[in-house]
Every structure is written in C-alpha cells, then in structure tokens.
Write an enzyme that holds these catalytic residues in place. Structure first.
Site, PDB file in Angstrom:
ATOM      1  N   GLY A 189      45.905  28.424 -25.945  1.00 33.85           N
ATOM      2  CA  GLY A 189      46.121  27.293 -24.689  1.00 33.85           C
ATOM      3  C   GLY A 189      47.260  26.629 -24.829  1.00 33.85           C
ATOM      4  O   GLY A 189      48.427  27.347 -24.913  1.00 33.85           O
ATOM      5  N   THR A 191      50.315  23.499 -25.399  1.00 37.30           N
ATOM      6  CA  THR A 191      50.894  22.820 -26.538  1.00 37.30           C
ATOM      7  C   THR A 191      50.292  21.398 -27.059  1.00 37.30           C
ATOM      8  O   THR A 191      50.243  21.198 -28.041  1.00 37.30           O
ATOM      9  CB  THR A 191      52.478  22.555 -26.070  1.00 37.30           C
ATOM     10  OG1 THR A 191      53.254  23.998 -25.904  1.00 37.30           O
ATOM     11  CG2 THR A 191      53.129  22.046 -27.525  1.00 37.30           C
ATOM     12  N   VAL A 193      47.250  20.489 -26.533  1.00 33.39           N
ATOM     13  CA  VAL A 193      45.990  20.551 -27.820  1.00 33.39           C
ATOM     14  C   VAL A 193      46.250  21.377 -28.910  1.00 33.39           C
ATOM     15  O   VAL A 193      45.681  21.286 -29.921  1.00 33.39           O
ATOM     16  CB  VAL A 193      44.894  21.580 -26.880  1.00 33.39           C
ATOM     17  CG1 VAL A 193      43.678  22.050 -27.521  1.00 33.39           C
ATOM     18  CG2 VAL A 193      44.582  20.787 -25.574  1.00 33.39           C
ATOM     19  N   GLY A 194      47.366  22.101 -28.920  1.00 30.82           N
ATOM     20  CA  GLY A 194      47.869  23.067 -30.176  1.00 30.82           C
ATOM     21  C   GLY A 194      48.078  22.045 -31.253  1.00 30.82           C
ATOM     22  O   GLY A 194      47.790  22.236 -32.160  1.00 30.82           O
ATOM     23  N   GLU A 211      48.697  30.325 -30.173  1.00 26.89           N
ATOM     24  CA  GLU A 211      49.416  31.100 -29.156  1.00 26.89           C
ATOM     25  C   GLU A 211      49.429  30.230 -27.917  1.00 26.89           C
ATOM     26  O   GLU A 211      48.336  29.874 -27.331  1.00 26.89           O
ATOM     27  CB  GLU A 211      48.357  32.300 -28.722  1.00 26.89           C
ATOM     28  CG  GLU A 211      48.174  33.109 -29.915  1.00 26.89           C
ATOM     29  CD  GLU A 211      49.595  33.951 -30.309  1.00 26.89           C
ATOM     30  OE1 GLU A 211      50.498  33.907 -29.526  1.00 26.89           O
ATOM     31  OE2 GLU A 211      49.745  34.350 -31.236  1.00 26.89           O
ATOM     32  N   CYS A 245      50.541  33.057 -19.547  1.00 26.70           N
ATOM     33  CA  CYS A 245      51.290  32.405 -20.395  1.00 26.70           C
ATOM     34  C   CYS A 245      52.819  33.162 -20.259  1.00 26.70           C
ATOM     35  O   CYS A 245      53.895  32.437 -20.701  1.00 26.70           O
ATOM     36  CB  CYS A 245      50.927  32.127 -21.718  1.00 26.70           C
ATOM     37  SG  CYS A 245      50.325  33.957 -22.521  1.00 26.70           S
TER      38      CYS A 245
END
Length: 441
Positions: A189, A191, A193-194, A211, A245
């Site tokens: 997803g 950055t 939320v990462g 990722e 992406c």
C-alpha cells in the site's frame, strides 16, 4: 454482493485459533503445503467469471492479468517447492560434523492486500506464506469491495480454515487486527499506512515486509530510441489508469527530445484506446471518489499554471480521468510532492546527466529507476549514484515480471522483498543446525 466486515470482537479469537493451529505442526509437511496451493488453483478456476465481474465494477478493467499471474506463480512454486525449501548443507567444524540451514516457517502471519491489484497483491504474498508452511490471516482491501468480496468467498470455500482466515473491514477493523501478535506482517500500500503498520508491529517485535511505491522516474537520455521509450512509458502510465506502484511517476527528458516524446506518447495512447478515451472499453476508471478528488486537485493546480499540454479532462460521475501530459514541471510543483497514482505524466527537462541524477536523488528512493540508454557508463552511474528497489534499462518495470528477481523497495518505497524463492525466504526463518558427532568431540 457487498463486502461484509468482520466483527472487531471476533478478531482476537481468529488469530488465536490460527496460532494454536500452527502449533499442531500440520502445515510443515511439503505435501500439505502443496495441497493448499492446489486448492488455491482450483478456487481461481471456479471464480474466474466472478472475478471478471468484480474487477469491472471496481476498476473498469479485466481481471485476466491478475488471475493468470497468480496461476503462473502457484504453478512455479509447486514445480520448485522441494528445491526452494531443501536444507542447505554447509561445512562442519570437522569432517565428522553435519551442519545445514533449515528453512522453518515463521508461524502465523498477516497479509494485508492492496486495492489496485486486489487478487495479485493479496494472493501473491499468500502463496509464499502457504508454501513456507505458515498459517495466515488475509486482510483484503475494503476499497476494491467487489473484488475483495469475491476473494473472500473463494478463500472461505477452498482454503483449510485452520490455515487461512479472512478478516474484512476498514481502519477500525485493521487497527484491532494490528494489535494482535503475528510472526510476520506483509503489507502492500502507501507509505503513510506503512508507517502505521510498522509502528504497530514494533510493539511485538514483529518483522515486516512493506511493499510501498514512490516516484518512479523514466530517465530519457540523448541516445534513447524515443519511439520505443514512449511506447513503454505510455503503456505503464495508463495501465490500470495509472494506479500502479511501478507506473512512471515523472519523466526526465533532454529539452531537445521533449516534443518527440510527447508526440509518441500521445500516438501510443491513441493506438491503445482510440481517439475517444472516455468511451474506450479498455480504458479504466479511478477506484473511488476519494482518489478521484485527490487527482482532480492536482489537475486543477496544473491547469491554473497552464502546464497541461494534453488531456486534463475528468468526470466525477463515472470517476473518469483523461490521460494527461504536464510540462514545465519543477521539483517544487505539487505533482512532485508525492506518488501520483494517476494517469498524469509530468515531464521535467534537464541540461546535463548530473542534473538529472540530482533530481532523482532529491526525491525519496523510488521502487524503480527506469533508464533509457545503451551507454554503459551512464548505466553504471545510475547503479552507483542512485538508490531504488530496482533498475530497469530500456524498459519500464520489466524486473517485476521476472520471478527470478526479488521484488521490493528500499527506504520510503518499502523494505523486504518477495517473488519466487524470495517469497520462501521472506516467510521462513533460516535456522542454523549444527550436529556434532559425540564420538569425535
């Protein structure tokens, strides 16, 4: 059929049951793992038509690429699973010792999928988790609700419930899920939320694979075959309506080649979709009103600055955004502040190779740098002087189609990797085993 959210109160038991199931060791057998992968194959076959309908509803595109890619990955994993999981013998302390590296499954893992490729980016990691002998919670994206609903029905019907469980929901359900202890978390997803996933994982010292994405450049040089480069750039910029992406996020182009680049990109788009993009059966739509509104703001800002040289039209009613080319772009423009995830192609012109490298290095590390050049010195400089998840030379994102290469980012574009044997490595622990011969101690 709408996506049914999982009750937050049910989530702790779902995870606890999978952890208890893993401790029975029944997932360790290679034959059991292969059985789960074959079950997934059968599910994809049966749900082929249902996925086609769901993808049309969510993204206005075909599901064929997603499904066929997953089928290919499953078969490739089945064909090489014995080889990829075999113990790796090493030298002992003496000739009587035995030592080797044994790949042990991690335990109970969490896979959080993405909405832009709702089957591929959910089942791709799941294949690695199953092939490595783990139990797994799968969290599909609630944004692609029709595809996630179909995916849920398929997994519930075909997967062993002691091995795979599905949790559906939005931020509330995901927050509850992330409070649970897992042995690995795999997230695809953005950055923002990462960072949330990584922070939650840190409370249990849980390793993560992230990722993410980033601003992947296409780097045009003076000796570029402009027609060939434009064809690849144009295809990737509008595949899945730019919601990829690995799509080209911006182009670095010598000033004298910009006009030819624009002409060839437009020509390729017309070949792909005809003159009327809006009524093309093969041109997709933006996934949600939220994403459409975000993209619309970018288009309005570019239009106000008179930087749009092609396209720019949009329709909120059917989430349509026309393929768009923007010129006179600088690093300060709003288009360059974050990943676009849209069919908008900014072009930045440069004078020298050093200037172009500085522009790339002024951004966070991208998932891929795509260089168009046959000059070995230029290729070497990009490899040496930039950082990215991958480098593609004279193509866009070709590395992702090669299962022998790891797929993953670096820095803000992610951490960890998967595909092929790298999926097995991601979802396994390389356990050192040393067996001493007592008679020769």
């Amino acid at each position: 059929m709408t996506l049914q959210y999982t009750s937050p109160s049910a989530i702790p038991k779902i995870v606890a049951d999978l952890r208890a199931s893993f401790r029975t060791h029944h997932t360790h057998s290679l034959e059991f793992r292969k059985g789960q992968l074959r079950a997934l194959q059968h599910g994809l076959e049966e749900f082929h038509d249902e996925f086609a309908v769901a993808f049309e509803a969510d993204l206005h595109r075909s599901s064929d690429m997603d499904v066929s890619k997953v089928e290919h990955t499953i078969q490739g994993t089945l064909d090489k699973l014995d080889e990829m999981t075999a113990d790796q013998e090493t030298s002992g302390l003496n000739e009587f010792d035995k030592s080797f590296v044994h790949l042990s499954p991690l335990g109970t893992v969490l896979v959080i999928g993405a909405w832009n490729f709702p089957v591929l980016l959910t089942l791709g990691p799941l294949i690695g988790a199953l092939a490595s002998g783990n139990t797994c919670v799968v969290k599909p994206s609630e944004v692609s609700e029709h595809s996630s609903a179909a995916l849920t029905r398929m997994l519930v019907k075909f997967m062993d419930p002691t091995v795979v469980q599905v949790v559906n929901g939005g931020p509330e359900e995901t927050t509850v899920l992330l409070k649970e202890r897992f042995d690995h978390i795999f997230y695809t997803g953005n950055t923002l939320v990462g960072k949330i996933v990584m922070e939650a994982a840190s409370k249990h010292l849980t390793p993560v694979t992230l990722e993410l994405g980033g601003k992947c450049p296409a780097f045009i040089t003076e000796n570029t075959d402009i027609a060939a480069a434009a064809q690849r750039i144009a295809y990737w910029k509008t595949w899945n309506t730019g919601q990829v992406c690995l799509a080209v996020d911006y182009v670095l182009c010598p000033k004298n080649l910009q006009e030819a680049l624009i002409k060839n990109v437009i020509g390729t788009w017309h070949e792909l979709f005809g003159k009327d993009f809006r009524n093309s059966d093969s041109y997709g739509r933006i996934v949600s009103k939220k994403q459409f509104d975000r993209i619309s703001k970018l288009l309005v800002a570019a239009e106000e600055q008179n930087k749009i040289v092609f396209g720019g039209k949009s329709e909120a009613g059917n989430l349509y955004v026309e393929p768009t080319i923007v010129t006179k772009v600088t690093e300060r423009d709003e288009l360059m502040q974050s990943e676009l995830f849209a069919p908008i192609l900014p072009i930045i012109t440069y004078e020298t190779f050093d200037e172009a490298l500085n522009i790339i290095n002024g951004q966070e590390h991208p998932l891929s740098v795509n260089l168009f050049s046959d000059n070995q010195d230029q290729i070497n400089r990009v490899l040496k002087e930039t950082r990215s998840g991958a480098v593609n030379v004279n193509d866009i994102a070709a590395s992702v189609t090669n299962e022998s290469l790891p797929f993953g980012g670096v820095g803000h574009s992610g951490m960890g990797s998967y595909h092929g044997k790298y999926s097995i490595e991601t979802f396994s622990h390389p356990r050192s085993v040393m067996i001493r011969n007592q008679a020769h101690l």
